[in-house]
Motif scaffolding. Structure first.
Motif, short mmCIF file in Angstrom:
data_model
loop_
_atom_site.label_atom_id
_atom_site.label_comp_id
_atom_site.label_asym_id
_atom_site.label_seq_id
_atom_site.Cartn_x
_atom_site.Cartn_y
_atom_site.Cartn_z
N LYS A 1 -11.68 8.24 3.21
CA LYS A 1 -10.60 8.91 2.47
C LYS A 1 -11.03 9.58 1.18
O LYS A 1 -10.30 10.43 0.65
CB LYS A 1 -9.44 7.94 2.27
N LYS B 1 -6.73 1.57 9.79
CA LYS B 1 -6.70 1.13 8.39
C LYS B 1 -5.26 0.84 8.02
O LYS B 1 -4.35 1.55 8.45
CB LYS B 1 -7.25 2.25 7.49
N TYR C 1 1.24 5.27 1.27
CA TYR C 1 0.76 6.27 2.23
C TYR C 1 0.40 7.57 1.51
O TYR C 1 1.24 8.21 0.88
CB TYR C 1 1.85 6.53 3.27
N SER D 1 -2.64 8.43 12.50
CA SER D 1 -1.42 8.01 11.80
C SER D 1 -0.23 8.78 12.36
O SER D 1 -0.26 9.99 12.49
CB SER D 1 -1.61 8.31 10.32
N TYR E 1 0.84 -1.20 0.00
CA TYR E 1 0.00 0.00 0.00
C TYR E 1 0.88 1.25 0.00
O TYR E 1 2.05 1.21 0.37
CB TYR E 1 -0.92 0.01 1.23
N THR F 1 -2.17 9.74 3.09
CA THR F 1 -2.95 10.53 4.02
C THR F 1 -2.45 11.96 4.18
O THR F 1 -3.24 12.91 4.26
CB THR F 1 -2.97 9.83 5.40
N THR G 1 -3.82 1.45 5.38
CA THR G 1 -3.25 2.52 4.57
C THR G 1 -2.78 3.73 5.38
O THR G 1 -2.34 4.72 4.81
CB THR G 1 -4.28 3.01 3.53
N GLU G 2 -2.88 3.63 6.70
CA GLU G 2 -2.46 4.75 7.53
C GLU G 2 -1.01 4.59 8.03
O GLU G 2 -0.46 5.53 8.58
CB GLU G 2 -3.37 4.88 8.76
#
Lengths: 272, 272
Positions: free
Chosen positions: A140, B164, A104, B189, A102, A106, B166-167
């Motif tokens: 998200k 999650k 990042y 995060s 994955y 964010t 993805t964090e």
């Protein structure tokens, strides 16, 4: 008190930028600045020229009694291309790699300047479409939806995977999550979308397209219509995608967890 | 090619509005328009005057070699008051009442024009503070955080109740949810907030203040500092609140599920 041209132009620019895709009658400005309609028309002609030259947007003049001006924000292809190239480089940074391949994102999706540009880039694709609502899925996708909503001047609606009491009655659908191959549920507050609405779907990331397919299912349940699909980034997906017609700003071409490299290139935005 | 004043003013207004709270050297505009610094100074004086007269914001001029201009968006007290009064009326609409005395807000928090105004109103409270990040909790606080972030030109970070993948690595805290009296967990995060950041907390709705108290706990874990708390609406809460120092735009004074009436009035925004 009559307002001078230089002063009118400043306030008018502000007003137009904050009211995109909205028909503003000339009489509105005429009253606001206690100036003749002919002066307002000249002001707008100057604004139109500069907006075009600087790639800010299109100022459409609609003649007649019910007429006025509409400001449509756009981004020049070249500016969009440069911005997306720079983004691709940032997404390729090694330390963005997370376990499982994955990426990042964010931090990027919380930056106001980035969101403004991404919103403007996506909205530019749909300036000739009527969009009644921008739809996304929590959490998200929300910043992308809001950014696009600002430029299209259309409300956004948030689909959720968990029902909340504060949503009132909801409509739900089940969908197959492509990447995990599980059947999941998503729902939308019944009163958040009117029947027959024309809906633009946006999301931050697309792999198999299952989530977006689920939103298509919800759109059907609301007797609404899908205008298009735009995602911030799409992954290289080996398999049959549930969604074939979409725009992506970025394409995550390759992720190698062994060598810890990410290769991100521009998406299909410029091809379509 | 030298650009004329009227044309400079239009583009300059656009540029300033899209770059709030950012120091822009005069040389930037001087190059952009191939015009003398003295002309740019005159332009900015006109813009400053109009921004003030129309309640758009403050244009601060910083003299010296490292100087320039900074545009600070604000809203006039009267305009904010009118807007909040109108909002209070809309929130009091009978059909917003949900089972359990909750109020349906989802439609409002998806409207771009409303979010712009709410963002401007909340941001106006903190123009004299240094804000490094706006923090909120998923999902319904996100639109408010993004709106405020646009006007303060500071990134926003989203605290989540569910982790999650993805964090990346997260920091979590437990907190007592005031209304349900349960112990819950929230996490952020790790790389989304730098140590020592000055953080503004925003949310859509506050009852007992437990969620906001949880965010305060997270801020402590990050060795960060709380600048302030602003909520869109606060409920009439019978009991001891976990948070006492906050701004609210709206105050849900009374909800009567029997007679199906909601009474919403302006919050403490104008008192503080």
């Amino acid at each position: 008190m009559k307002v001078r041209r230089s002063e009118r132009l400043i306030d008018m620019t502000h007003y137009l930028l904050e009211h995109p895709h909205e028909l503003i009658p000339l009489t509105f400005f005429s009253k606001r600045y206690e100036s003749a309609k002919s002066s307002i028309s000249e002001d707008l002609a100057i604004a139109k020229k500069i907006f075009k030259e600087r790639g800010t947007g299109i100022l459409d003049t609609i003649p007649g009694a019910a007429g006025g001006v509409v400001f449509v924000p756009v981004i020049e292809k070249e500016e969009a291309r440069e911005y997306i190239n720079a983004l691709a480089k940032r997404l390729s940074e090694q330390d963005r790699l997370l376990p499982g391949g994955y990426i990042y994102l964010t931090d990027l999706l919380g930056q106001p300047q980035l969101l403004r540009q991404v919103g403007r880039i996506i909205a530019s694709k749909y300036i000739n479409e009527e969009v009644d609502a921008v739809m996304t899925v929590a959490t998200k996708g929300v910043p992308i939806a809001q950014a696009v909503s600002y430029y299209l001047n259309a409300p956004f609606v948030i689909v959720r995977r968990d029902s909340k009491i504060t949503e009132g009655p909801t409509v739900s659908v089940n969908y197959a999550s492509g990447s995990s191959e599980r059947i999941e549920k998503m729902e939308l507050s019944k009163r958040s979308l009117a029947r027959g609405s024309r809906v633009l779907v946006v999301d931050d990331f697309m792999k198999g397209g299952g989530t977006i397919n689920g939103m298509q299912g919800l759109i059907d349940e609301f007797d609404a219509e899908l205008v298009g699909v735009s995602v911030f980034a799409e992954a290289n997906f080996k398999g049959k995608r549930a969604v074939t017609d979409y725009n992506s700003l970025l394409y995550v071409k390759d992720v190698d967890t062994q060598t810890k490299t990410i290769k991100v290139v521009p998406g299909n935005y410029f091809e379509n």
